[in-house]
Design an enzyme around this catalytic site. Structure first.
Site, PDB file in Angstrom:
ATOM      1  N   HIS A 123      -7.741 -13.009  17.796  1.00 57.58           N
ATOM      2  CA  HIS A 123      -8.468 -11.744  17.945  1.00 57.58           C
ATOM      3  C   HIS A 123      -7.730 -10.630  17.188  1.00 57.58           C
ATOM      4  CE1 HIS A 123     -10.236  -8.157  19.762  1.00 57.58           C
ATOM      5  NE2 HIS A 123      -9.045  -7.806  20.211  1.00 57.58           N
ATOM      6  N   ASP A 145     -16.225   3.368 -12.421  1.00 55.66           N
ATOM      7  CA  ASP A 145     -16.010   2.155 -11.619  1.00 55.66           C
ATOM      8  C   ASP A 145     -14.547   2.152 -11.212  1.00 55.66           C
ATOM      9  OD1 ASP A 145     -15.930  -0.554 -10.559  1.00 55.66           O
ATOM     10  OD2 ASP A 145     -17.715  -0.966 -11.765  1.00 55.66           O
ATOM     11  N   TRP A 202      -0.115 -12.286  17.515  1.00 50.09           N
ATOM     12  CA  TRP A 202      -0.244 -11.979  16.073  1.00 50.09           C
ATOM     13  C   TRP A 202       1.111 -11.634  15.492  1.00 50.09           C
ATOM     14  CZ3 TRP A 202       0.237  -7.524  12.879  1.00 50.09           C
ATOM     15  CH2 TRP A 202       0.639  -6.362  13.529  1.00 50.09           C
ATOM     16  N   SER A 211      -4.599 -10.426  -1.473  1.00 44.93           N
ATOM     17  CA  SER A 211      -5.839  -9.659  -1.591  1.00 44.93           C
ATOM     18  C   SER A 211      -5.577  -8.167  -1.355  1.00 44.93           C
ATOM     19  CB  SER A 211      -6.856 -10.198  -0.585  1.00 44.93           C
ATOM     20  OG  SER A 211      -7.843  -9.245  -0.327  1.00 44.93           O
ATOM     21  N   SER A 212      -4.805  -7.870  -0.308  1.00 45.23           N
ATOM     22  CA  SER A 212      -4.531  -6.461   0.004  1.00 45.23           C
ATOM     23  C   SER A 212      -3.756  -5.783  -1.107  1.00 45.23           C
ATOM     24  CB  SER A 212      -3.688  -6.347   1.278  1.00 45.23           C
ATOM     25  OG  SER A 212      -4.412  -6.751   2.380  1.00 45.23           O
ATOM     26  N   HIS A 230       5.073  -1.528  11.345  1.00 39.70           N
ATOM     27  CA  HIS A 230       4.778  -0.138  11.658  1.00 39.70           C
ATOM     28  C   HIS A 230       4.016   0.578  10.543  1.00 39.70           C
ATOM     29  CE1 HIS A 230       4.400   2.914  14.509  1.00 39.70           C
ATOM     30  NE2 HIS A 230       4.517   3.751  13.516  1.00 39.70           N
ATOM     31  N   GLU A 263       2.105  -0.846   8.693  1.00 37.72           N
ATOM     32  CA  GLU A 263       0.786  -1.468   8.814  1.00 37.72           C
ATOM     33  C   GLU A 263      -0.111  -0.706   9.798  1.00 37.72           C
ATOM     34  OE1 GLU A 263      -0.824  -3.890   7.338  1.00 37.72           O
ATOM     35  OE2 GLU A 263      -2.487  -4.153   8.735  1.00 37.72           O
ATOM     36  N   TYR A 265      -0.134   2.341  10.338  1.00 34.73           N
ATOM     37  CA  TYR A 265      -0.640   3.543   9.660  1.00 34.73           C
ATOM     38  C   TYR A 265      -1.621   3.187   8.555  1.00 34.73           C
ATOM     39  CZ  TYR A 265       2.642   6.029  12.511  1.00 34.73           C
ATOM     40  OH  TYR A 265       3.310   6.536  13.579  1.00 34.73           O
ATOM     41  N   SER A 292     -11.756  13.695   8.033  1.00 41.34           N
ATOM     42  CA  SER A 292     -11.512  14.938   7.294  1.00 41.34           C
ATOM     43  C   SER A 292     -12.635  15.224   6.302  1.00 41.34           C
ATOM     44  CB  SER A 292     -10.184  14.875   6.536  1.00 41.34           C
ATOM     45  OG  SER A 292      -9.133  14.636   7.430  1.00 41.34           O
ATOM     46  N   HIS A 314      10.965   0.837  17.369  1.00 43.89           N
ATOM     47  CA  HIS A 314      10.423   1.270  18.663  1.00 43.89           C
ATOM     48  C   HIS A 314       9.465   0.230  19.240  1.00 43.89           C
ATOM     49  CE1 HIS A 314       6.979   3.559  16.425  1.00 43.89           C
ATOM     50  NE2 HIS A 314       6.566   2.384  16.779  1.00 43.89           N
ATOM     51  N   HIS A 315       9.110  -0.771  18.434  1.00 45.09           N
ATOM     52  CA  HIS A 315       8.308  -1.875  18.971  1.00 45.09           C
ATOM     53  C   HIS A 315       9.178  -2.863  19.724  1.00 45.09           C
ATOM     54  CE1 HIS A 315       4.600  -0.861  16.768  1.00 45.09           C
ATOM     55  NE2 HIS A 315       5.431  -0.391  15.858  1.00 45.09           N
ATOM     56  N   THR A 367       1.291  14.444  13.106  1.00 50.38           N
ATOM     57  CA  THR A 367       0.030  13.988  13.697  1.00 50.38           C
ATOM     58  C   THR A 367      -0.638  15.146  14.420  1.00 50.38           C
ATOM     59  OG1 THR A 367       1.148  11.889  14.026  1.00 50.38           O
ATOM     60  CG2 THR A 367      -1.021  12.122  15.020  1.00 50.38           C
ATOM     61  N   LYS A 370      -2.432  17.443  12.094  1.00 44.68           N
ATOM     62  CA  LYS A 370      -3.752  16.974  11.669  1.00 44.68           C
ATOM     63  C   LYS A 370      -4.814  17.300  12.720  1.00 44.68           C
ATOM     64  CE  LYS A 370      -4.155  13.675   8.876  1.00 44.68           C
ATOM     65  NZ  LYS A 370      -3.830  13.700   7.473  1.00 44.68           N
ATOM     66  N   ARG A 393       1.119  -7.786  29.517  1.00 45.72           N
ATOM     67  CA  ARG A 393       0.057  -8.155  28.591  1.00 45.72           C
ATOM     68  C   ARG A 393       0.167  -9.648  28.263  1.00 45.72           C
ATOM     69  NH1 ARG A 393       2.195  -5.948  22.726  1.00 45.72           N
ATOM     70  NH2 ARG A 393       0.271  -6.901  22.036  1.00 45.72           N
TER      71      ARG A 393
END
Lengths: 528, 380
Positions: free
Chosen positions: A80, A109, A145, A172-173, A256, A258, A260, A271, A305-306, A331, A334, A453
């Site tokens: 998932h 293009d 994951w 690809s990315s 991390h 990622e 963002y 925006s 921090h993870h 943040t 914004k 979790r």
């Protein structure tokens, strides 16, 4: 500027139209076609990943195991997440970028159209490989994951397929990101300086650099897993002189930035949307750009921090706590800017605006819990509980995904030339918003009350809120069918959209016809 | 740190109070205050930050709400021309920064206290295994394994038909709880044998990973006698949700009594390994050991889970390879979930479970393995 579009229309429709049939989509190098492919792919994966979420929520409807074995439950949580991250949010952003970036910067293009085709067509194969693991002996990957070793090294036949699939998605990315950077740097219309670019272009520009910086790090991490498993290395095995925690450091150095990558383009989308429907220029354009860049830079120095509970030295915990808290500043800027944009505007509330407003409120709620999680001493209580699940789902579902859906509604009339069904859109918004909160808000409570979790079964005192969440999950999932119906309806017809579409919309994409010609902006417009 | 002033919240406060009212018994909403000085500091800090967030939310969402109501086109609003203000932008950079500092200061203080494991009275070594906890009291030498209570395990089987509500402390009860004295500084040393686990008791506000090959430290000082429950907090495989932690906190005297009783029991077990055991005795004990240590992977019917955990029913090793069987149980199989049980089980338990596996589910080899055989195998 309308003249350019009209000219282009005449030229291209007659001489360079797409080849008919299926081959149009296989061989296409057109940014609009590829954008469409990405967006459809993302929507299909959204439903696949959503069904997996519903399997999870069904099992969690009551204590005891009723539906699936815990091993399969773990496969569902793992896949998932991988699908929603790599198969839904990222391709959707790339799809929007493909459709819109050339039109927003006044380019004919993308800069590298053949690579563009390739970077899309890798994806279906990558995900086919990942999903095929479900049918292998031992099932799909079940270590989360985050694929932490040593647990992930216990994966059966699925591991090498998962790793090669991640490599494909990474390739690809990276190609997508290179293409975006090349387009933005080289193909802007004359006169469009960097500080005149629309914010969606800016946020994607920064996101693309993040992608190029961190996807190879992930590739390195998973390759080390592969060699640990099959070639006798011991990068992450203490018995051979390695360190399982090193994987987590490498993983989150990717992970991390990622997260963002998964939110910055949505910042850009809202925006665009909020000024249009407030009929007022975006407040603090410069500070928006600088805040985005600051968030991106900070994302490289907050990764641990993870993993506050892995047993870092005190100085390390302090460093990562302070840097993480610091992210609240840009943040906050914004969010304050979005609110100031609305302030004393002349607001209307069409569906894209509703999703953008929902984004601002619910993303901010996710930001609040993020601030709480940043504080190491209390993170020890929150870590690996449903509080974290609530946090990142708030920033990713009513955050990133609401941003994407808002963007789709915003530009759908431009893409198809038809207005979508506004009533259906409003229904989609309200149902999604109500159910997404019924789904995720109770997770804060069970998390604080102590529910870890990634568990398939729980102590009976967690029952009530889990039942509420499951009801929310089915409500949210079913509401998305409305979206599918709406998009198909809009493609097939509806009230004709004019070029401007939205009264308050600014930017080059609104100067071309709706739908835009197959090739736009040749020759390029000039920005004064 | 009790000096935190709860920022008064009138409206949101009332809403939270309504929700947290005790009539909603099971709808537990908030973090526990816990039973240690640290846990209360953590709780107060949690509430402090929560209220900061609530108030910022009220301001931001309030401003949004005013715009949405008043600055709408349908009310004839005309858009203003402004789109920047250096003053406002500096203000809302500086103020949040100041708020962050008020949060960071106490957080750093608590963190420093949490990481100071020096001068402990008791040291408890905690080893995570898939999917149970091993405890070793380094001061007294008491050592045991703690796994999910059999009643919970039975009810938790897929489609068991047993209502979890009828099981006391479903999934939060173990066969052998940890016993600790109150009012003492207890240091935990955490490690693991296979994958990463995490040891967590919410009432102590401590959680740390147990990592194979490494040792982590943390500490607590429990103030009140009682039973405290927690769970493994790091995904550790199939039965991650089924390895709870239970701590019984006792007075020092009762704790000392418990330690003596444990040491006496350990001696009796050691003595039992030296005698000859009968087949029935081994089978009975083996079934119990199997039900605690092996069943999660190899399943009650011995057939395992295809592709993930191998079957023990009628396989060549079960029928013909006694040496290999003893070896894999004692030493595990690297790179798989099969652990080395030589460090977890005593000779009698190992002999019993191997005897059981070789004679259950129609394996019927008739092999009887004595504890002495295991003892000899250990020496090799």
């Amino acid at each position: 500027m309308n003249a350019y579009a009209t000219d282009a229309h005449h030229d291209d429709d007659h001489h360079h139209g797409p080849p008919p049939g299926l081959m149009r989509w296989v061989t296409t190098t057109n940014h609009k076609d590829i954008g469409t492919l990405y967006l459809w792919f993302s929507l299909i994966m959204f439903f696949i990943g959503g069904v997996m979420a519903l399997v999870i929520r069904t099992e969690l409807f009551q204590p005891g195991l009723q539906v699936v074995d815990p091993h399969f439950f773990n496969q569902m949580t793992t896949l998932h997440a991988l699908i929603m991250i790599f198969g839904v949010v990222m391709p959707a952003f790339v799809g929007l970028a493909n459709w819109m970036l050339p039109m927003m910067v006044g380019a004919p293009d993308m800069a590298l159209p053949r690579m563009n085709n390739w970077s899309f067509w890798i994806l279906p194969f990558g995900f086919a490989m990942m999903l095929a693991t479900l049918f292998m002996e031992g099932g799909g990957p079940a270590a989360g994951w985050t694929i932490y070793p040593p647990l992930s090294l216990q994966t059966g036949n699925a591991l090498p397929y998962l790793i090669f699939s991640i490599h494909l998605l990474g390739v690809s990315s990276i190609m997508g990101a290179i293409n975006i950077i090349a387009t933005i740097m080289n193909l802007r219309a004359p006169g469009m300086t960097y500080m005149k670019m629309p914010l969606f272009v800016w946020t994607w520009f920064i996101t693309a650099y993040l992608l190029i910086a961190v996807m190879p790090v992930l590739a390195g991490a998973v390759t080390m897993l592969l060699t640990d498993k099959f070639f006798g290395t011991s990068f992450f095995d203490a018995a051979g002189g390695g360190d399982p925690v090193m994987f987590q450091h490498i993983f989150w150095f990717f992970g991390h930035p990622e997260v963002y990558i998964l939110i910055l383009p949505s910042f850009g989308l809202v925006s665009e949307i909020i000024p249009t429907f407030s009929r007022k220029k975006l407040f603090g354009y410069n500070s928006m750009v600088y805040a985005t860049a600051s968030i991106a830079l900070l994302s490289f120095i907050v990764w641990a921090h993870h993993m506050f509970t892995v047993g870092m030295p005190l100085a390390g915990e302090m460093f990562f706590m302070f840097t993480t808290m610091l992210i609240a500043v840009p943040t906050g800027v914004k969010v304050f800017n979005w609110v100031s944009t609305m302030w004393q505007g002349a607001m209307t509330f069409e569906t894209p605006m509703l999703f953008a407003l929902g984004f601002v409120i619910m993303f901010t709620i996710g930001g609040f819990s993020g601030l709480m999680l940043a504080m190491t001493p209390i993170d020890f209580q929150y870590h690996d509980t449903y509080f974290v699940v609530a946090h990142f789902h708030y920033v990713l579902v009513p955050g990133a995904i609401f941003g994407i859906i808002g963007g789709v509604y915003y530009w759908l009339p431009k893409w198809t030339g038809n207005m979508y069904d506004e009533k259906l859109g409003q229904a989609h918004f309200w149902l999604s918003t109500i159910f997404v909160n019924i789904l995720f808000f109770p997770m804060h409570f069970v998390g604080l009350a102590g529910m870890p979790r990634r568990i398939p079964d729980y102590a009976v005192q967690f029952t009530d809120f889990n039942q509420v969440a499951t009801i929310g999950a089915f409500g949210f999932g079913l509401s998305q069918i409305l979206f599918l119906v709406l998009v198909i309806k809009c493609i097939r017809g509806g009230k004709k959209a004019d070029d401007q579409v939205w009264e308050g919309a600014q930017g080059l994409e609104w100067t071309v016809s709706s739908p835009p010609p197959y090739h736009t902006f040749s020759p390029q417009p000039v920005i004064k | 740190m009790h000096t935190f002033h709860r920022i008064p919240g009138i409206l949101p406060g009332a809403a939270l109070w309504l929700f947290s009212h005790s009539s909603l018994a099971d709808w537990e909403l908030n973090l526990t205050e816990g039973v240690t000085e640290i846990s209360r500091e953590v709780y107060d800090m949690h509430m402090f930050v929560l209220w900061i967030c609530v108030w910022i939310g009220v301001l931001v969402f309030g401003a949004m709400a005013i715009s949405i109501v008043r600055h709408r086109k349908s009310r004839g609003a005309v858009p203003a021309g402004f789109h920047e203000s250096t003053f406002a932008e500096v203000l809302w950079t500086v103020i949040p920064f100041a708020i962050l500092i008020t949060m960071a200061w106490p957080a750093a203080k608590t963190l420093i206290a949490m990481e100071d494991t020096s001068d402990a009275d008791i040291t408890l070594k905690v080893t995570g295994h898939q999917w149970k906890w091993e405890y070793e009291y380094l001061d007294s030498g008491v050592k045991f394994i703690s796994s999910l209570h059999p009643e919970s395990r039975e009810a938790a089987a897929l489609g068991s038909g047993i209502d979890p509500a009828t099981v006391d402390n479903y999934l939060l009860e173990v066969d052998n709880p940890v016993v600790l004295p109150v009012g003492k500084k207890i240091r935990f040393l955490l490690t693991a044998s296979d994958v990463i686990h995490a040891w967590w008791i919410p009432d102590f506000a401590i959680k740390k990973d147990a990592i194979p090959g490494f040792i982590n430290e943390m500490w607590t000082n429990i103030e009140e006698e009682g039973i405290y429950r927690g769970q493994c907090a790091e995904l550790c495989g199939r039965d991650h949700g089924f390895m709870p932690i239970v701590v019984h906190a006792l007075s020092q005297e009762k704790y000392d009594e418990w330690v003596s009783a444990q040491l006496a029991a350990a001696e009796a077990v050691a003595a039992s390994a030296d005698r000859e055991w009968a087949m029935d005795e081994l089978m009975q004990r083996g079934e119990k050991v199997y039900g605690t240590y092996c069943v999660a992977c190899h399943q009650a019917n011995g057939e395992g889970i295809a592709g993930a955990f191998p079957s023990l029913k009628g396989t060549p090793m079960m029928l013909n390879d006694l040496e290999g069987h003893i070896d894999i149980v004692l030493n595990g199989k690297p790179g798989t979930a099969m652990q080395a049980f030589s460090t977890q089980l005593n000779d009698a338990d190992l002999a019993a479970v191997i005897t059981y596996e070789r004679n259950a589910w129609g394996n019927d080899t008739g092999d009887v393995i004595q504890p002495a055989t295991i003892k000899a195998a250990r020496i090799q």
